[in-house]
Design an enzyme around this catalytic site. Structure first.
Site, PDB file in Angstrom:
ATOM      1  N   GLY A 127       0.845  -1.189   0.000  1.00 48.50           N
ATOM      2  CA  GLY A 127       0.000   0.000   0.000  1.00 48.50           C
ATOM      3  C   GLY A 127       0.876   1.232   0.000  1.00 48.50           C
ATOM      4  O   GLY A 127       2.076   1.141   0.308  1.00 48.50           O
ATOM      5  N   CYS A 170       5.277  -6.178   1.849  1.00 45.24           N
ATOM      6  CA  CYS A 170       5.588  -4.755   1.738  1.00 45.24           C
ATOM      7  C   CYS A 170       4.892  -3.954   2.845  1.00 45.24           C
ATOM      8  O   CYS A 170       5.217  -4.140   4.003  1.00 45.24           O
ATOM      9  CB  CYS A 170       5.236  -4.254   0.334  1.00 45.24           C
ATOM     10  SG  CYS A 170       6.041  -2.692  -0.024  1.00 45.24           S
ATOM     11  N   TYR A 171       3.908  -3.119   2.528  1.00 43.68           N
ATOM     12  CA  TYR A 171       3.214  -2.377   3.590  1.00 43.68           C
ATOM     13  C   TYR A 171       2.654  -3.340   4.635  1.00 43.68           C
ATOM     14  O   TYR A 171       2.722  -3.083   5.840  1.00 43.68           O
ATOM     15  CB  TYR A 171       2.074  -1.542   2.989  1.00 43.68           C
ATOM     16  CG  TYR A 171       1.341  -0.693   4.007  1.00 43.68           C
ATOM     17  CD1 TYR A 171       1.835   0.546   4.390  1.00 43.68           C
ATOM     18  CD2 TYR A 171       0.152  -1.138   4.596  1.00 43.68           C
ATOM     19  CE1 TYR A 171       1.180   1.323   5.332  1.00 43.68           C
ATOM     20  CE2 TYR A 171      -0.511  -0.368   5.544  1.00 43.68           C
ATOM     21  CZ  TYR A 171      -0.004   0.862   5.906  1.00 43.68           C
ATOM     22  OH  TYR A 171      -0.653   1.626   6.841  1.00 43.68           O
ATOM     23  N   HIS A 177       7.916  -8.053  -3.259  1.00 41.38           N
ATOM     24  CA  HIS A 177       6.623  -8.483  -3.830  1.00 41.38           C
ATOM     25  C   HIS A 177       6.758  -9.837  -4.534  1.00 41.38           C
ATOM     26  O   HIS A 177       7.167  -9.891  -5.693  1.00 41.38           O
ATOM     27  CB  HIS A 177       6.146  -7.442  -4.843  1.00 41.38           C
ATOM     28  CG  HIS A 177       5.723  -6.168  -4.202  1.00 41.38           C
ATOM     29  ND1 HIS A 177       4.454  -5.966  -3.707  1.00 41.38           N
ATOM     30  CD2 HIS A 177       6.405  -5.025  -3.952  1.00 41.38           C
ATOM     31  CE1 HIS A 177       4.361  -4.763  -3.187  1.00 41.38           C
ATOM     32  NE2 HIS A 177       5.533  -4.165  -3.323  1.00 41.38           N
ATOM     33  N   GLU A 213       4.483 -11.620  -5.685  1.00 43.34           N
ATOM     34  CA  GLU A 213       3.400 -11.819  -6.666  1.00 43.34           C
ATOM     35  C   GLU A 213       3.766 -11.350  -8.065  1.00 43.34           C
ATOM     36  O   GLU A 213       3.154 -11.778  -9.035  1.00 43.34           O
ATOM     37  CB  GLU A 213       2.116 -11.127  -6.183  1.00 43.34           C
ATOM     38  CG  GLU A 213       2.147  -9.596  -6.157  1.00 43.34           C
ATOM     39  CD  GLU A 213       2.784  -8.991  -4.912  1.00 43.34           C
ATOM     40  OE1 GLU A 213       3.530  -9.705  -4.213  1.00 43.34           O
ATOM     41  OE2 GLU A 213       2.565  -7.800  -4.646  1.00 43.34           O
ATOM     42  N   GLY A 262     -18.582 -11.520 -25.832  1.00 39.99           N
ATOM     43  CA  GLY A 262     -17.269 -11.528 -25.190  1.00 39.99           C
ATOM     44  C   GLY A 262     -17.081 -12.841 -24.439  1.00 39.99           C
ATOM     45  O   GLY A 262     -18.009 -13.648 -24.332  1.00 39.99           O
ATOM     46  N   ASP A 290     -16.631 -13.511 -21.242  1.00 36.96           N
ATOM     47  CA  ASP A 290     -17.332 -13.725 -19.965  1.00 36.96           C
ATOM     48  C   ASP A 290     -18.800 -14.108 -20.155  1.00 36.96           C
ATOM     49  O   ASP A 290     -19.262 -15.103 -19.609  1.00 36.96           O
ATOM     50  CB  ASP A 290     -17.252 -12.472 -19.086  1.00 36.96           C
ATOM     51  CG  ASP A 290     -15.815 -12.006 -18.917  1.00 36.96           C
ATOM     52  OD1 ASP A 290     -14.908 -12.835 -19.133  1.00 36.96           O
ATOM     53  OD2 ASP A 290     -15.606 -10.830 -18.584  1.00 36.96           O
ATOM     54  N   SER A 291     -19.518 -13.310 -20.958  1.00 40.18           N
ATOM     55  CA  SER A 291     -20.939 -13.643 -21.087  1.00 40.18           C
ATOM     56  C   SER A 291     -21.111 -14.929 -21.889  1.00 40.18           C
ATOM     57  O   SER A 291     -22.066 -15.669 -21.686  1.00 40.18           O
ATOM     58  CB  SER A 291     -21.732 -12.479 -21.689  1.00 40.18           C
ATOM     59  OG  SER A 291     -21.328 -12.211 -22.995  1.00 40.18           O
ATOM     60  N   SER A 292     -20.168 -15.231 -22.781  1.00 38.53           N
ATOM     61  CA  SER A 292     -20.268 -16.482 -23.537  1.00 38.53           C
ATOM     62  C   SER A 292     -20.090 -17.690 -22.615  1.00 38.53           C
ATOM     63  O   SER A 292     -20.813 -18.682 -22.732  1.00 38.53           O
ATOM     64  CB  SER A 292     -19.208 -16.539 -24.636  1.00 38.53           C
ATOM     65  OG  SER A 292     -19.425 -15.509 -25.561  1.00 38.53           O
ATOM     66  N   LYS A 302     -10.020 -14.014 -15.101  1.00 38.18           N
ATOM     67  CA  LYS A 302     -10.168 -14.250 -16.537  1.00 38.18           C
ATOM     68  C   LYS A 302      -9.588 -15.596 -16.996  1.00 38.18           C
ATOM     69  O   LYS A 302     -10.224 -16.322 -17.757  1.00 38.18           O
ATOM     70  CB  LYS A 302      -9.452 -13.122 -17.279  1.00 38.18           C
ATOM     71  CG  LYS A 302      -9.842 -13.003 -18.713  1.00 38.18           C
ATOM     72  CD  LYS A 302     -11.181 -12.349 -18.795  1.00 38.18           C
ATOM     73  CE  LYS A 302     -11.571 -11.938 -20.170  1.00 38.18           C
ATOM     74  NZ  LYS A 302     -12.738 -11.040 -20.095  1.00 38.18           N
TER      75      LYS A 302
END
Ligand code: XMP
Length: 514
Positions: free
Chosen positions: A55, A82-83, A169, A171, A225, A227-229, A370
Site C-alpha cells: 500500500g 511490503c506495507y 513483492h 506476486e 465476449g 465472460d458472457s459467452s 479471466k
C-alpha cells in the site's frame, strides 16, 4: 464441504489482484477484502491463511490504514507483503522508519533457506522491491530470514505463531522465485490441499445453478465476449431452454462478430438455449450522433443497451433470474471488493435494467479471474477462438473511435482492425500480444494517392503486453509486419491515408483510447 480459502486483506497496493491470482494458481481459492473489513467477518469465513497487501502509506502515521492486532492472535497463518509486512512489524513492536534511499526494482535478496517460506528457493534470489519505509528492527519473537545490501530486514518470521513478513513483492513476475514462496505459504504453512480446479468448478456450478433456478426462467445479456459467452455455456448446460440469451448488436462490434456469435449460440449452434439477436445499429448511431465526450459516449452506449434489453425482456415477460457475466476483477474494480479506485465506468457492472421483471440476479462467474473463466469455457466445449478472444470492451468500437461516432467511421475502424488482426495472426504473434486493435483518431491530414491529394483519417494501431491489464507495455511488433498492415490499410480501407503506431505504456496511458 467447506471451500478452503485464503484471504487477501487489501491495504491499497497496486498488485492485489495479482496476489489473489497467484494464490489460485496454487489451486487454492482466494478472495480480496478491504482492510476495513471487520475481524468478526474474517473469522466467520474461517480462512486457512491471510495475506496483507502492499500500500502507498507509512504505517507509523496516525491516519494510515491499519488493522486490529487480534488478527495475529487467531492462530491463522498471516503473510505480510511490503506495507503489510511493515504494518505487522509495527503493530507487534518492531521499528519501521523512512530509509535514506528508496529501494526500487529488481534486487538481489539473500534468504535463509531453512525458513518454510523459502524452501527450495536459491540462497541469493532476485526479487522486486518498491519501498521508501523499511523495517529497521524486527518485532520481538521474530527471526530475520532475508536481507539485501540496503535492507536489514527483507523478511522476518515467527514460525511458532505462523506469522511471516516480506518486504518485497513475490506476486510480480520480476521476483524470480515468488511463485514458489507463495506456494510455500499457502500449501506449506497454511496446509491447503489445493483442490480448487476448473473441472470441479464447472460441475459444482451446474449443480448449484440447477438447485437455485429450479424450474425458473433465466435471462442473460450475451455480448459475445468471453465472460458472457462462458456464462451462457454454463447456464445452458445446467438448465437448457430455461435460459434465454438476448444478443444486442449495437453496431459497434468488430467485423463479422455478430454472425460469429450467432453461429455458436444461435439455433444452428451447439448449445441448447433460446437465442434472440437484436440488430440495433441504427438506433445506437442516432443516439450517439454529435456526442464526442468519452464518458458520455460510454454512458449512452450502456444505457441504450439496457433500454434495448428491457424491451426484449418485456416481450418475454416475467423471468425469475437475470444472469450476468460479471467476473471477479469487475467486482474488485467496481470498489465492491478491495480498495481499488474506479478509473472508468465499466459497462457490464453497475448498470442494471430497472424495468425488467426479475426476482434475483445470478452471476455464475463472479468468483473467477479471466484465465479461470477461459479454462471453464474450454471445459464447457466453447470454441477456442471464442474462449481466447482478446478482451473487447462493452462499449465496443464506440471507445475506439475518437470523437463522434458515425456508421462510416465504424466501417473504417472495423475494416482496419480486421486487416490488423489478420496480419498479426499470419505473423504468428497473436499468442504473444495480449491485446491489439486499430482505433480511429479524429485527425485528418493531407496525403497523396496516385496523383491526387487526399484529406483523410489517421488510424492508430495499438498492441500491448500485459499480465493483468492494470499495467501494460506497448508490444514490439516487427517492422515488416507493421509495414504490411500500414500499406494494406491505406490501400484497402477507403477514408484512411495515414497509420500511427501507439507506443504508450499504461500508466500513463490506458489501453483503450477513451
Ligand atoms: P483500459 O483502457 O482501462 O482497459 O486500460 C483495460 C482493459 O479493460 C477493457 N475495458 C473494458 N471492458 N467494459 C469492459 O468490459 C468497459 O467499459 C471497458 N473499458 C476498457 C480494455 O479493453 C482492456 O482490456
Amino acid at each position: 464441504m467447506e471451500r478452503e480459502t485464503v484471504i487477501v486483506l487489501d491495504f491499497g497496493g497496486q498488485y492485489n489482484q495479482l496476489i489473489a491470482r497467484r494464490v489460485r494458481e496454487c489451486n487454492v481459492y482466494c478472495e480480496i477484502y478491504s482492510y476495513r473489513t471487520d475481524i468478526e467477518k474474517i473469522k466467520a469465513m474461517n480462512p486457512k491463511g491471510i495475506i496483507l497487501t502492499g500500500g502507498p502509506n507509512s504505517c507509523y502515521e496516525a491516519d494510515s490504514p491499519t488493522y486490529t492486532k487480534e488478527l495475529f492472535e487467531l492462530g491463522i497463518p498471516v503473510l505480510g507483503l511490503c506495507y503489510g509486512a511493515q504494518l505487522m512489524q509495527h503493530l507487534l513492536g518492531g521499528v519501521v522508519t523512512r530509509a535514506e534511499v528508496r529501494e526500487y526494482g529488481k534486487t538481489e535478496v539473500f534468504v535463509d533457506t531453512t525458513s518454510r517460506l523459502f524452501g527450495n528457493v536459491s540462497p541469493s534470489t532476485i526479487c522486486w522491491m518498491s519501498h521508501f519505509d523499511y523495517i529497521a528492527k524486527a518485532a520481538p519473537g521474530f527471526k530475520i530470514t532475508a536481507h539485501t545490501a540496503d535492507c536489514p530486514v527483507a523478511a522476518a518470521e515467527n514460525e511458532e505463531k505462523h506469522l511471516y513478513a516480506i518486504q518485497f513483492h513475490p506476486e510480480v513476475l520480476h521476483t524470480q522465485e515468488g511463485t514458489k514462496m507463495l506456494y510455500n505459504f499457502v500449501r506449506g504453512v497454511c496446509g491447503c490441499a489445493g483442490d480448487w480446479r476448473m473441472d470441479s468448478f464447472v460441475e459444482n456450478s451446474i449443480r448449484a445453478i440447477r438447485e437455485k433456478v429450479g424450474d425458473g426462467k433465466v435471462l442473460l445479456a450475451l455480448s459475445g465476449g468471453v465472460d458472457s459467452s462462458v456464462a451462457a455455456g454454463l447456464l445452458s448446460r445446467a438448465i437448457g431452454k430455461q435460459l434465454t440469451c438476448v444478443f444486442v448488436d449495437h453496431g459497434l462490434l468488430r467485423k463479422n462478430e455478430g454472425d460469429e456469435v450467432e453461429a455458436v449460440f444461435g439455433p444452428k449452434g451447439q448449445f441448447d438455449l433460446n437465442f434472440i439477436r437484436v440488430n440495433a445499429q441504427e438506433r445506437y448511431y442516432s443516439k450517439l450522433a454529435g456526442v464526442t465526450e468519452p464518458e458520455q459516449k460510454r454512458k449512452i452506449i450502456g444505457e441504450e443497451f439496457i433500454r434495448v434489453f428491457e424491451e426484449e425482456a418485456k416481450k418475454i415477460g416475467a423471468v425469475d433470474f437475470l444472469a450476468q457475466g460479471t467476473i471477479y476483477p469487475d467486482v474488485v474494480e467496481s470498489g465492491l471488493g478491495g480498495e481499488s479506485a474506479v478509473i472508468k465506468s465499466h459497462h457490464n457492472v453497475g448498470g442494471l435494467p430497472k424495468n425488467v421483471d426479475f426476482k434475483e440476479i445470478i452471476e455464475p462467474l463472479r468468483d473467477l479471474f479471466k484465465d479461470e473463466v477461459r479454462k471453464a469455457g474450454l471445459e464447457l466445449g466453447i470454441p477456442r477462438e471464442l474462449v481466447f478472444r482478446q478482451p473487447f470492451p462493452g462499449p465496443g468500437l464506440g471507445i475506439r473511435i475518437i470523437g463522434e461516432i458515425t456508421a462510416e467511421k465504424v466501417r473504417i475502424v472495423q475494416d482496419a482492425d480486421y486487416i490488423y488482426r489478420e496480419e498479426i495472426a499470419k505473423a504468428g504473434l497473436d499468442q504473444d500480444i495480449n491485446q491489439y486493435f486499430a482505433a480511429l483518431t479524429n485527425m485528418r491530414s493531407v496525403g497523396v494517392m496516385g496523383d491526387e491529394r487526399t484529406y483523410d483519417y489517421a488510424v492508430a494501431l495499438r498492441a500491448v503486453k500485459t499480465i493483468d491489464f492494470m499495467t501494460a507495455e506497448a508490444a514490439e511488433i516487427p517492422w515488416e509486419v507493421l509495414q504490411t498492415v500500414m500499406s494494406r490499410i491505406i490501400n484497402e480501407v477507403k477514408g484512411v491515408n495515414r497509420v500511427f503506431y501507439d507506443l504508450t505504456s499504461k500508466p500513463p496511458g490506458t489501453i483503450e483510447f477513451e
